[in-house]
Design an enzyme around this catalytic site. Structure first.
Site, short mmCIF file in Angstrom:
data_model
loop_
_atom_site.label_atom_id
_atom_site.label_comp_id
_atom_site.label_asym_id
_atom_site.label_seq_id
_atom_site.Cartn_x
_atom_site.Cartn_y
_atom_site.Cartn_z
N THR A 10 -2.92 6.93 -2.28
CA THR A 10 -1.71 7.20 -1.51
C THR A 10 -1.53 8.70 -1.62
O THR A 10 -2.25 9.34 -2.38
CB THR A 10 -0.51 6.46 -2.16
OG1 THR A 10 -0.74 5.06 -2.05
CG2 THR A 10 0.83 6.80 -1.54
N ASP A 62 0.21 -5.82 -0.47
CA ASP A 62 1.44 -5.55 -1.24
C ASP A 62 2.44 -6.71 -1.16
O ASP A 62 3.44 -6.72 -1.88
CB ASP A 62 2.11 -4.26 -0.76
CG ASP A 62 1.45 -3.01 -1.34
OD1 ASP A 62 0.64 -3.16 -2.27
OD2 ASP A 62 1.73 -1.91 -0.85
N GLY A 94 -0.08 6.13 -6.67
CA GLY A 94 -0.39 5.45 -7.93
C GLY A 94 0.00 3.99 -7.96
O GLY A 94 0.10 3.41 -9.04
N SER A 143 7.04 -2.15 -1.37
CA SER A 143 6.29 -0.96 -1.78
C SER A 143 6.83 -0.43 -3.10
O SER A 143 7.96 -0.75 -3.51
CB SER A 143 6.44 0.12 -0.71
OG SER A 143 5.85 1.34 -1.14
O1 DON Z 1 3.23 0.83 -1.16
C1 DON Z 1 2.73 0.71 -2.27
O2 DON Z 1 3.39 0.57 -3.27
C2 DON Z 1 1.23 0.79 -2.40
N1 DON Z 1 0.60 0.32 -1.20
C3 DON Z 1 0.86 2.19 -2.73
C4 DON Z 1 -0.62 2.35 -2.96
C5 DON Z 1 -0.93 3.52 -3.80
O3 DON Z 1 -0.09 4.23 -4.26
C6 DON Z 1 -2.33 3.75 -4.11
N2 DON Z 1 -2.47 5.01 -4.80
N3 DON Z 1 -2.99 5.44 -5.68
#
Ligand code: DON
Length: 571
Positions: A383, A425, A475, A454
């Site tokens: 992300t 998610d 993260g 999320s």
């Molecule tokens: O929206 C979320 O919480 C996840 N899809 C975020 C994914 C993420 O942070 C991956 N990164 N390292």
């Protein structure tokens, strides 16, 4: 132009070399806690070309939203593993007028998605479906979100086309493959290999990943961006691009239709607000869990003098707050358009006091005693977060994602656009963990048109109503606790922003019942946590909190040193 960085570097014990250019900027490195000062504006992003695009917009009179929109489009080109136009995210804006706005451009589930979509024939959760197949692809929100932000909160000095123009040039002319992209591609090659439309962009003809010395040229992506620049966001959602995306998803076994794309809307929501030791915390409401959980944890911790307690004691209390907040996350949080999320209760000081009463200052509470759940292995994905502050008093915290690194790995043929796998998610089934080990229940079950819960936590801390700290992180499940620790490092430990961002982090998410710590955490602290009953696991870093703090000396940007390529650029 800023040349006062030397003084700041001394103040921050900053070891990095001064830039040769007129911009004040610094690229992240593992060597030092960094702080870069600007007096007029600052952009901190995970990829340097995009950060410079943003600061250029600021220098040309743009506001923080203009710059953020330009960075958002640019990173779809320059940071393809997470920057995107076919993923989604959240933008939090503090306006100079005092108004705070949360823009939700989270992906939605296609209409054909149900609570059965991600189960196997036995009725068990099937991670292959929710993570690695085209069924995982949510209806993209980024183009709608960035366009909405620009239309309502941009300065009016730039058209959307002007803000997309740098991204188009970067895609068409190509960029050198360096830094984090070079580091990531070898890992992600197996997933990109599955589709020729992806392989032809990110892999060499022999199938090996592009690497240092190669150029990443994205002509189809340039054309897709050009279509948005000329036709506006509707060109993406209703024009040729929409037809190509729907066709690509369906050809790969997914269920997204042109109608799903046409119906997509970004929405504005009321930010979550809390207070912490006299500061105002403004963060993202559901369908992110980030703001609610951040405020809940801060409320619990406000009852302790974290700044003066012995360090292992304060870390213990922080871990106990994390466990409790993540248990609430699993049970209560989901898409606010389809479930009633008890936000007011969860972020109340009284509720925090009840949780605080259950914390033993000397012993870790087993997660199973907080609520029942399963045991799982979290994984790191990708992300990206960027922070922007302008000279007018506006600030933007933006976190957006494709979920995994390069999303599901599928580029919709003929568009150059990488598609997300965000629908993992959802809580595919009660007690079946998602890729980050997060559990969830009915509040976050998959369903048509729903937004999956999320953890993304773009956050702005205000002091006397003015932007003080702008932060956020990638993260997965670790995002919320990373933001918590940056906020606490600044407010409780009075650290400068470079040090607050660089300091080792730890994480507990209730289930699995363990504390994940970065390798750099002092072994004596690890031993002290274990003595209190915590199951401590050392892991590589997964977060990257590109942050800005507004100080009397100026606007200080800190690129997180955990991954290569991030840049704080000010002027
Ligand atoms: O929206 C979320 O919480 C996840 N899809 C975020 C994914 C993420 O942070 C991956 N990164 N390292």
């Amino acid at each position: 132009m800023l040349r006062s960085r030397i003084g700041l570097c001394l103040a921050l014990a900053c070891l990095a070399a001064l830039p040769g250019a007129s911009l004040a900027e610094d690229q992240s490195s593992r060597a030092a806690a960094l702080g870069v000062i600007g007096h007029n504006g600052m952009v901190v992003a995970q990829e340097a070309l995009a950060a410079r695009v943003g600061v250029d917009i600021l220098q040309r009179g743009g506001n923080a939203v203009d710059a953020a929109v330009a960075v958002g489009f640019a990173m779809a080109v320059t940071y393809p593993r997470a920057g995107n136009i076919a993923g989604g995210g959240f933008m939090l804006v503090h306006r100079a007028s005092g108004e705070d706005v949360a823009i939700d451009y989270r992906e939605t589930a296609p209409q054909a998605v149900s609570d059965q979509t991600f189960l196997d024939s036995q009725g068990h959760a099937d991670p292959q479906k929710s993570r690695d197949s085209a069924l995982a692809i949510g209806v993209p929100g980024t183009v709608a979100g960035l366009a909405l932000a620009e239309e309502k909160y941009g300065s009016g000095h730039f058209s959307l086309a002007e803000l997309i123009a740098p991204a188009i040039a970067l895609a068409r002319d190509g960029i050198p493959v360096t830094d984090d992209t070079a580091d990531a591609l070898p890992n992600d090659q197996p997933r990109l290999t599955r589709w020729p439309s992806s392989a032809k962009i990110f892999l060499r003809p022999d199938g090996s990943p592009l690497g240092p010395g190669d150029r990443l040229v994205q002509a189809d992506l340039a054309a897709s961006l050009e279509a948005v620049a000329t036709g506006g966001p509707r060109a993406f959602y209703e024009g040729a691009t929409a037809y190509k995306i729907a066709a690509a998803v369906q050809a790969a076994g997914g269920v997204m239709t042109v109608a799903d794309l046409k119906d997509y809307r970004a929405v504005e929501r009321m930010p979550v607000r809390g207070t912490y030791r006299g500061y105002d915390i403004v963060s993202m409401p559901p369908p992110s869990s980030g703001g609610v959980e951040l405020v809940e944890m801060l409320n619990i911790l406000e009852g302790y003098d974290l700044g003066h307690l012995e360090r292992s004691q304060s870390l213990h209390l922080m871990i106990e707050a994390m466990k409790r907040a993540y248990a609430d996350r699993a049970l209560f949080l989901g898409d606010p358009d389809t479930v009633d999320v008890p936000v007011a209760r969860l972020i109340s000081k009284e509720y925090a006091a009840q949780w605080r009463a259950s914390i033993d200052p000397e012993r870790a509470t087993p997660a199973s005693q907080i609520r029942a759940g399963g045991i799982v292995q979290p994984e790191g994905r990708n992300t990206t977060h960027f922070s922007v502050v302008d000279r007018f008093g506006n600030a933007v915290a933006n976190t957006y994602t494709l979920n995994f690194s390069f999303g599901v790995g599928l580029v919709a043929a003929g568009t150059g656009i990488l598609l997300n796998n965000e629908l993992d998610d959802f809580a595919v089934k009660p007690d079946a963990p998602n890729a980050y080990g997060l559990l969830g229940y009915a509040a976050n079950e998959p369903g048509p048109g729903k937004r999956p819960l999320s953890s993304m936590t773009p956050t702005i801390v205000l002091k006397g109503g003015q932007p003080f700290l702008v932060t956020g992180s990638p993260g997965g499940s670790r995002i919320i606790t990373a933001v918590l620790q940056v906020v606490s490092n600044v407010i409780d430990r009075r650290m400068d922003i470079g040090s607050a961002v660089a300091a080792p982090r730890l994480h507990n998410q209730w289930m699995p019942d363990r504390v994940v710590v970065e390798q750099t955490l002092d072994p004596e602290l690890v031993a002290a946590l274990e003595a209190r009953g915590d199951n401590v696991v050392v892991s590589r870093p997964f977060t990257s909190a590109n942050s800005i703090m507004v100080t009397p000396e100026g606007i200080v940007g800190a690129a997180d040193p955990r991954t290569r390529g991030a840049l704080a650029a000010g002027y």
